[in-house]
Design a protein around this motif. Structure first.
Motif, PDB file in Angstrom:
ATOM      1  N   VAL A 149     -23.238   0.857  -3.004  1.00 13.40           N
ATOM      2  CA  VAL A 149     -21.900   1.446  -3.154  1.00 13.40           C
ATOM      3  C   VAL A 149     -20.842   0.449  -2.700  1.00 13.40           C
ATOM      4  CG1 VAL A 149     -20.355   3.261  -2.340  1.00 13.40           C
ATOM      5  CG2 VAL A 149     -22.714   3.811  -2.945  1.00 13.40           C
ATOM      6  N   ASP A 150     -21.109  -0.218  -1.599  1.00 12.85           N
ATOM      7  CA  ASP A 150     -20.175  -1.216  -1.089  1.00 12.85           C
ATOM      8  C   ASP A 150     -19.994  -2.357  -2.089  1.00 12.85           C
ATOM      9  OD1 ASP A 150     -18.604  -2.231   1.290  1.00 12.85           O
ATOM     10  OD2 ASP A 150     -20.002  -3.901   1.028  1.00 12.85           O
ATOM     11  N   ALA A 151     -21.077  -2.721  -2.807  1.00  8.35           N
ATOM     12  CA  ALA A 151     -20.985  -3.793  -3.805  1.00  8.35           C
ATOM     13  C   ALA A 151     -20.065  -3.390  -4.955  1.00  8.35           C
ATOM     14  CB  ALA A 151     -22.380  -4.124  -4.336  1.00  8.35           C
ATOM     15  N   VAL A 152     -20.143  -2.129  -5.393  1.00  8.99           N
ATOM     16  CA  VAL A 152     -19.249  -1.649  -6.454  1.00  8.99           C
ATOM     17  C   VAL A 152     -17.811  -1.659  -5.962  1.00  8.99           C
ATOM     18  CG1 VAL A 152     -18.659   0.342  -7.898  1.00  8.99           C
ATOM     19  CG2 VAL A 152     -21.058  -0.255  -7.528  1.00  8.99           C
ATOM     20  N   TYR A 153     -17.613  -1.226  -4.723  1.00  9.68           N
ATOM     21  CA  TYR A 153     -16.263  -1.228  -4.128  1.00  9.68           C
ATOM     22  C   TYR A 153     -15.691  -2.649  -4.077  1.00  9.68           C
ATOM     23  CZ  TYR A 153     -12.962  -1.574  -0.240  1.00  9.68           C
ATOM     24  OH  TYR A 153     -11.889  -1.889   0.548  1.00  9.68           O
ATOM     25  N   ARG A 154     -16.488  -3.602  -3.626  1.00  9.60           N
ATOM     26  CA  ARG A 154     -16.006  -4.978  -3.500  1.00  9.60           C
ATOM     27  C   ARG A 154     -15.722  -5.603  -4.871  1.00  9.60           C
ATOM     28  NH1 ARG A 154     -16.204  -6.911   1.559  1.00  9.60           N
ATOM     29  NH2 ARG A 154     -17.432  -5.744   3.090  1.00  9.60           N
ATOM     30  N   GLN A 155     -16.522  -5.220  -5.869  1.00 11.28           N
ATOM     31  CA  GLN A 155     -16.277  -5.729  -7.215  1.00 11.28           C
ATOM     32  C   GLN A 155     -14.951  -5.206  -7.749  1.00 11.28           C
ATOM     33  OE1 GLN A 155     -18.175  -7.997  -9.025  1.00 11.28           O
ATOM     34  NE2 GLN A 155     -16.362  -7.936 -10.341  1.00 11.28           N
ATOM     35  N   LYS A 156     -14.673  -3.930  -7.524  1.00 15.14           N
ATOM     36  CA  LYS A 156     -13.406  -3.356  -7.958  1.00 15.14           C
ATOM     37  C   LYS A 156     -12.246  -4.017  -7.210  1.00 15.14           C
ATOM     38  CE  LYS A 156     -15.021   1.265  -9.254  1.00 15.14           C
ATOM     39  NZ  LYS A 156     -14.416   1.259 -10.608  1.00 15.14           N
ATOM     40  N   GLN A 157     -12.475  -4.293  -5.936  1.00 11.85           N
ATOM     41  CA  GLN A 157     -11.438  -4.935  -5.132  1.00 11.85           C
ATOM     42  C   GLN A 157     -11.125  -6.336  -5.661  1.00 11.85           C
ATOM     43  OE1 GLN A 157     -12.417  -5.585  -0.929  1.00 11.85           O
ATOM     44  NE2 GLN A 157     -10.435  -4.701  -0.373  1.00 11.85           N
ATOM     45  N   SER A 158     -12.178  -7.093  -5.980  1.00 13.03           N
ATOM     46  CA  SER A 158     -11.969  -8.445  -6.510  1.00 13.03           C
ATOM     47  C   SER A 158     -11.359  -8.425  -7.907  1.00 13.03           C
ATOM     48  CB  SER A 158     -13.297  -9.214  -6.527  1.00 13.03           C
ATOM     49  OG  SER A 158     -14.207  -8.619  -7.436  1.00 13.03           O
ATOM     50  N   ASP A 159     -11.601  -7.349  -8.663  1.00 10.66           N
ATOM     51  CA  ASP A 159     -11.006  -7.222 -10.002  1.00 10.66           C
ATOM     52  C   ASP A 159      -9.562  -6.752  -9.946  1.00 10.66           C
ATOM     53  OD1 ASP A 159     -13.388  -8.007 -11.102  1.00 10.66           O
ATOM     54  OD2 ASP A 159     -14.076  -5.981 -11.578  1.00 10.66           O
ATOM     55  N   GLY A 160      -9.054  -6.448  -8.763  1.00  7.75           N
ATOM     56  CA  GLY A 160      -7.654  -6.046  -8.630  1.00  7.75           C
ATOM     57  C   GLY A 160      -7.371  -4.599  -8.946  1.00  7.75           C
ATOM     58  N   VAL A 161      -8.411  -3.760  -8.961  1.00  5.34           N
ATOM     59  CA  VAL A 161      -8.219  -2.348  -9.314  1.00  5.34           C
ATOM     60  C   VAL A 161      -7.274  -1.671  -8.327  1.00  5.34           C
ATOM     61  CG1 VAL A 161      -9.375  -0.117  -9.517  1.00  5.34           C
ATOM     62  CG2 VAL A 161     -10.443  -2.169 -10.470  1.00  5.34           C
ATOM     63  N   TYR A 162      -7.489  -1.876  -7.052  1.00  6.02           N
ATOM     64  CA  TYR A 162      -6.681  -1.189  -6.045  1.00  6.02           C
ATOM     65  C   TYR A 162      -5.274  -1.789  -5.945  1.00  6.02           C
ATOM     66  CZ  TYR A 162     -11.413   0.312  -5.030  1.00  6.02           C
ATOM     67  OH  TYR A 162     -12.685   0.810  -5.157  1.00  6.02           O
ATOM     68  N   ASN A 163      -5.149  -3.082  -6.211  1.00  8.03           N
ATOM     69  CA  ASN A 163      -3.812  -3.678  -6.235  1.00  8.03           C
ATOM     70  C   ASN A 163      -2.974  -3.103  -7.369  1.00  8.03           C
ATOM     71  OD1 ASN A 163      -4.223  -5.343  -4.026  1.00  8.03           O
ATOM     72  ND2 ASN A 163      -4.974  -7.054  -5.260  1.00  8.03           N
ATOM     73  N   ARG A 164      -3.585  -2.894  -8.540  1.00 13.07           N
ATOM     74  CA  ARG A 164      -2.854  -2.305  -9.674  1.00 13.07           C
ATOM     75  C   ARG A 164      -2.470  -0.861  -9.371  1.00 13.07           C
ATOM     76  NH1 ARG A 164      -6.678  -5.276 -12.584  1.00 13.07           N
ATOM     77  NH2 ARG A 164      -8.006  -3.438 -12.926  1.00 13.07           N
ATOM     78  N   LEU A 165      -3.351  -0.190  -8.618  1.00 15.24           N
ATOM     79  CA  LEU A 165      -3.077   1.191  -8.223  1.00 15.24           C
ATOM     80  C   LEU A 165      -1.771   1.269  -7.433  1.00 15.24           C
ATOM     81  CD1 LEU A 165      -4.823   3.943  -8.347  1.00 15.24           C
ATOM     82  CD2 LEU A 165      -5.241   3.502  -5.939  1.00 15.24           C
ATOM     83  N   LEU A 166      -1.590   0.305  -6.519  1.00 15.82           N
ATOM     84  CA  LEU A 166      -0.378   0.271  -5.702  1.00 15.82           C
ATOM     85  C   LEU A 166       0.817  -0.262  -6.486  1.00 15.82           C
ATOM     86  CD1 LEU A 166      -1.933  -1.161  -2.397  1.00 15.82           C
ATOM     87  CD2 LEU A 166      -1.130   1.170  -2.768  1.00 15.82           C
ATOM     88  N   GLN A 167       0.576  -1.296  -7.276  1.00 17.84           N
ATOM     89  CA  GLN A 167       1.669  -1.968  -7.979  1.00 17.84           C
ATOM     90  C   GLN A 167       2.335  -1.054  -8.996  1.00 17.84           C
ATOM     91  OE1 GLN A 167       0.430  -5.569  -9.887  1.00 17.84           O
ATOM     92  NE2 GLN A 167       2.475  -6.091 -10.644  1.00 17.84           N
ATOM     93  N   PHE A 168       1.521  -0.272  -9.717  1.00 14.72           N
ATOM     94  CA  PHE A 168       2.067   0.559 -10.791  1.00 14.72           C
ATOM     95  C   PHE A 168       2.117   2.046 -10.418  1.00 14.72           C
ATOM     96  CE2 PHE A 168       0.133  -3.163 -12.907  1.00 14.72           C
ATOM     97  CZ  PHE A 168       1.259  -3.662 -13.539  1.00 14.72           C
ATOM     98  N   SER A 169       1.869   2.349  -9.136  1.00 20.56           N
ATOM     99  CA  SER A 169       1.926   3.743  -8.653  1.00 20.56           C
ATOM    100  C   SER A 169       1.037   4.658  -9.498  1.00 20.56           C
ATOM    101  CB  SER A 169       3.375   4.253  -8.668  1.00 20.56           C
ATOM    102  OG  SER A 169       4.188   3.467  -7.840  1.00 20.56           O
ATOM    103  N   LEU A 170      -0.189   4.208  -9.729  1.00 22.67           N
ATOM    104  CA  LEU A 170      -1.129   4.994 -10.524  1.00 22.67           C
ATOM    105  C   LEU A 170      -1.775   6.071  -9.657  1.00 22.67           C
ATOM    106  CD1 LEU A 170      -2.924   2.103 -12.462  1.00 22.67           C
ATOM    107  CD2 LEU A 170      -0.890   3.404 -13.130  1.00 22.67           C
ATOM    108  N   ARG A 171      -2.231   7.115 -10.323  1.00 24.38           N
ATOM    109  CA  ARG A 171      -2.932   8.185  -9.617  1.00 24.38           C
ATOM    110  C   ARG A 171      -4.151   8.605 -10.434  1.00 24.38           C
ATOM    111  NH1 ARG A 171      -2.508  13.829  -9.610  1.00 24.38           N
ATOM    112  NH2 ARG A 171      -0.709  13.700 -11.009  1.00 24.38           N
TER     113      ARG A 171
END
Length: 204
Positions: A107-129
């Motif tokens: 699970v942590d590996a999937v989380y880190r992959q999403k983090q490196s792909d910028g998923v969470y940064n885009r979430l903050l940048q574009f105010s996604l929900r």
């Protein structure tokens, strides 16, 4: 006539033999008793009986335990998916932290992959929900580790536009010690994979 006295060494040796024999028999009988008690206790814990309407006794083998495991496993998987994928800019840190307690390194590996792909940064940048709408789970409880497949439908809200996605995941469950409030069900997700993701057509 002068009395004949036995050798005190022989007497002490005989007494010691008798004491050792008695102690050994006591330990043996205690061990057998404990073993039988444990055996019957396990048998009783894994068995239950119900009386049918005709008065006959019907054995129920591990029915309650199996049903309880199924309920807890479904709740654990559902909770994980709603925490891991139901995120926005304000709650993603707390949701992800809670979700990571429910799985192992996969699970942590999937989380880190999403983090490196910028998923969470885009979430903050574009105010996604991201909002989880539905989680359908297929569970196999034949033997541990317990395999599962989940189909999660979630919506991504981009202000005026909302897109809907279907994510198929798979993994296994193993039992661990309960850890309230981090892992109340005493289960851990292992071998977790995101198998496929597709965008759903807008509903008419």
């Amino acid at each position: 006539m002068k009395p004949v006295y036995k050798n005190i060494t022989d007497i002490l040796r005989l007494n010691r033999f008798i004491v050792l024999a008695v102690v050994s028999l006591c330990l043996l009988s205690s061990g057998l008793s404990l073993g039988m008690l444990y055996h019957y206790q396990e048998k009783l814990l894994n068995s239950a009986f119900a009386i049918q309407s005709d008065g006959s006794v019907l054995p129920l083998e591990l029915v309650d335990q199996h049903e309880s495991l199924e309920v807890e496993a479904l709740a654990h998987i559902d909770r994980f998916h709603r925490l891991f994928y139901g995120i926005d800019g304000t709650n993603h840190r707390t949701h992800l932290e809670k979700a990571l307690w429910l799985g192992n390194a996969s699970v942590d590996a999937v989380y880190r992959q999403k983090q490196s792909d910028g998923v969470y940064n885009r979430l903050l940048q574009f105010s996604l929900r991201q909002e989880v709408v539905q989680v359908d789970i297929e569970l196999h409880l034949d033997q541990e580790p317990y395999g599962f497949r989940a189909r999660t439908v979630f919506e991504v809200n981009r202000g005026t536009v909302t897109d809907r996605y279907q994510l198929d995941t798979s993994g296994e469950l193993v039992t661990v010690d309960r850890n309230f409030p981090h892992n109340p069900h005493g289960l851990l997700i292992t071998n977790f994979f995101e198998d496929s993701l597709r965008k759903l057509e807008p509903q008419p």
